[in-house]
Design an enzyme around this catalytic site. Structure first.
Site, mmCIF file in Angstrom:
data_model
loop_
_atom_site.group_PDB
_atom_site.id
_atom_site.type_symbol
_atom_site.label_atom_id
_atom_site.label_comp_id
_atom_site.label_asym_id
_atom_site.label_seq_id
_atom_site.Cartn_x
_atom_site.Cartn_y
_atom_site.Cartn_z
ATOM 1 N N CYS A 1 -4.940 -16.609 -14.673
ATOM 2 C CA CYS A 1 -6.170 -16.979 -15.382
ATOM 3 C C CYS A 1 -7.406 -16.798 -14.493
ATOM 4 O O CYS A 1 -8.510 -16.619 -15.001
ATOM 5 C CB CYS A 1 -6.073 -18.413 -15.878
ATOM 6 S SG CYS A 1 -5.654 -19.587 -14.568
ATOM 7 N N HIS B 1 -5.847 -25.338 -21.707
ATOM 8 C CA HIS B 1 -6.887 -24.306 -21.557
ATOM 9 C C HIS B 1 -6.657 -23.238 -22.640
ATOM 10 O O HIS B 1 -6.244 -22.114 -22.363
ATOM 11 C CB HIS B 1 -6.806 -23.702 -20.150
ATOM 12 C CG HIS B 1 -8.024 -22.939 -19.740
ATOM 13 N ND1 HIS B 1 -9.153 -22.852 -20.530
ATOM 14 C CD2 HIS B 1 -8.300 -22.214 -18.615
ATOM 15 C CE1 HIS B 1 -10.059 -22.121 -19.902
ATOM 16 N NE2 HIS B 1 -9.572 -21.721 -18.744
ATOM 17 N N GLN C 1 -8.373 -19.532 -22.655
ATOM 18 C CA GLN C 1 -7.762 -18.623 -21.684
ATOM 19 C C GLN C 1 -6.477 -18.027 -22.257
ATOM 20 O O GLN C 1 -6.250 -16.818 -22.177
ATOM 21 C CB GLN C 1 -7.456 -19.375 -20.376
ATOM 22 C CG GLN C 1 -6.757 -18.523 -19.340
ATOM 23 C CD GLN C 1 -7.625 -17.390 -18.811
ATOM 24 O OE1 GLN C 1 -8.758 -17.613 -18.405
ATOM 25 N NE2 GLN C 1 -7.104 -16.171 -18.820
ATOM 26 N N ARG D 1 -11.540 -12.673 -22.363
ATOM 27 C CA ARG D 1 -12.132 -13.985 -22.662
ATOM 28 C C ARG D 1 -13.342 -13.798 -23.573
ATOM 29 O O ARG D 1 -13.530 -14.521 -24.550
ATOM 30 C CB ARG D 1 -12.571 -14.697 -21.366
ATOM 31 C CG ARG D 1 -11.456 -15.158 -20.459
ATOM 32 C CD ARG D 1 -10.666 -16.315 -21.045
ATOM 33 N NE ARG D 1 -11.482 -17.472 -21.345
ATOM 34 C CZ ARG D 1 -11.806 -18.439 -20.485
ATOM 35 N NH1 ARG D 1 -11.354 -18.386 -19.256
ATOM 36 N NH2 ARG D 1 -12.525 -19.482 -20.868
ATOM 37 N N ASP E 1 -0.859 -19.456 -11.529
ATOM 38 C CA ASP E 1 -2.145 -20.166 -11.492
ATOM 39 C C ASP E 1 -2.191 -20.915 -10.158
ATOM 40 O O ASP E 1 -1.161 -21.069 -9.483
ATOM 41 C CB ASP E 1 -2.222 -21.141 -12.686
ATOM 42 C CG ASP E 1 -3.557 -21.896 -12.758
ATOM 43 O OD1 ASP E 1 -4.544 -21.445 -12.139
ATOM 44 O OD2 ASP E 1 -3.607 -22.953 -13.432
ATOM 45 N N ARG F 1 -16.085 -28.319 -21.069
ATOM 46 C CA ARG F 1 -15.065 -28.260 -20.005
ATOM 47 C C ARG F 1 -15.110 -29.611 -19.302
ATOM 48 O O ARG F 1 -16.166 -30.004 -18.779
ATOM 49 C CB ARG F 1 -15.380 -27.130 -19.023
ATOM 50 C CG ARG F 1 -14.636 -27.306 -17.712
ATOM 51 C CD ARG F 1 -14.656 -26.085 -16.842
ATOM 52 N NE ARG F 1 -13.838 -25.026 -17.408
ATOM 53 C CZ ARG F 1 -13.416 -23.971 -16.716
ATOM 54 N NH1 ARG F 1 -13.745 -23.825 -15.442
ATOM 55 N NH2 ARG F 1 -12.672 -23.054 -17.298
#
Ligand code: CP
Ligand code: NVA
Length: 322
Positions: free
Chosen positions: A281, A146, A149, A309, A241, A119
């Protein structure tokens, strides 16, 4: 052979072996659907208490240059449930922090590990890690994308709707990493994606163009609009988000002003289909991009997304590290 091992070792399953998972755009529709199928099997097995040590004895390194709750814990549990071992690597404690290059880090870590998740800020870090390493690299979020996700979000959509072809997802908010991966993901599975954002916060034009090209094959329409009511009309999934992503903290106040009309609240929810579900998310800034009523309401799919996830990342790890 179990169903899971069949899905990993047939011709389509073997096509994943040793590959990095950096962008959904890099995979075919058939491959994305294979990840979904394996996720379903692994989730069912886990719920039934059937162990599946598909990566017995393998090690996964997880480098973090940004904070995380879901990604860190779901990957750590994922590799453990697959019979492997996960190493959490805070970038501040690595020589990376003192200037060792990504390329040298990749060369060295490839000698110890079987897979690497990262990440980071710059998307080019992930590309470089994969270029100089000899093990699969998994993108655990960059400023651009991402993908893990969105794989969990697609799986959640399949669980709720059976199929996503011809469905519509309206993403209300910043044209950021989530918006980009959602466009790539929707395009691969034939789901229309409309990004509804304020002027000046549009998604990356290259990503939009690539997603549109992918969408031509599956029939997915990829749109960018500014009007909330028109954008969310007829949506099956409403997504949002945070307005200020990790690394954009200094812009927060300006963004709170600029995004004020782009909140996912009950009024906006009522503009979508009555059967629409809500996704985020997470982490959420409640009272900003989403209200409590919507996040905790009957149409919310937030906690399934977070759980998925774990299951989807197990499928990805098992496919690329086998
Ligand atoms: N959604 C997500 O990636 O959450 P974390 O930042 O907690 O990992
Ligand atoms: N856009 C957000 C997603 C967090 C999971 C960020 O990058 O901070």
């Amino acid at each position: 052979m179990t169903r899971a091992t069949q899905l990993i070792h047939d011709e389509l399953g073997r096509s994943f072996s040793g590959r990095s998972f950096i962008s959904i755009h890099d995979f075919t529709t058939e491959e994305i659907l294979r990840v979904m199928e394996l996720t379903r099997v692994l989730k069912e097995e886990q719920k039934a208490g059937i162990p599946h040590p598909l990566l017995k004895g393998k090690t996964l390194g997880m480098i973090f240059l940004k904070p995380s709750t879901r990604t860190r814990i779901s990957f750590e549990v994922a590799i453990w449930q697959l019979g492997g071992y996960g190493l959490f690597l805070n970038a501040n404690d690595l020589q990376l922090k003192r200037g060792e290059t990504i390329a040298d880090t990749a060369r060295v870590l490839s000698r110890y590990l079987d897979g690497l998740m990262i990440r980071t800020f710059a998307h080019s870090d992930v590309i470089e890690l994969a270029k100089y390493g000899t093990i699969p690299v998994i993108n655990g979020l960059t400023d651009l994308l991402h993908p893990c996700q969105v794989m969990a979000d697609l799986f959640t959509g399949f669980e709720r709707f059976g199929d996503l072809k011809g469905r519509k997802l309206a993403y209300v908010g910043d044209g950021n990493n989530m918006a980009h991966s959602l466009m790539f993901g929707g395009a691969k599975v034939g789901m229309h994606v409309t990004c509804v954002c304020p002027k000046g916060y549009e998604p990356n034009a290259d990503v939009v163009a690539q997603a549109r090209a992918d969408g031509q094959i599956t029939g997915a329409r990829i749109e960018v609009v500014h009007d909330v009511e028109a954008g969310v009309a007829n949506a099956d999934i409403l997504y949002t988000d945070v307005w200020a992503s990790m690394g954009q903290e200094a812009e927060r106040e300006k963004r709170v002003r600029d995004f004020a009309a782009y909140q996912l609240n009950e009024k906006v929810l009522a503009m979508a289909k009555p059967t629409a579900i809500v996704m985020h998310c997470l982490p959420a800034h409640r009272g900003e991009e989403i209200t409590d009523e919507v996040a905790d309401g009957p149409q919310s799919a937030l906690w399934d997304e977070a759980e998925n996830r774990l299951h989807v990342q197990k499928a990805i790890l098992a496919l690329v590290m086998s």
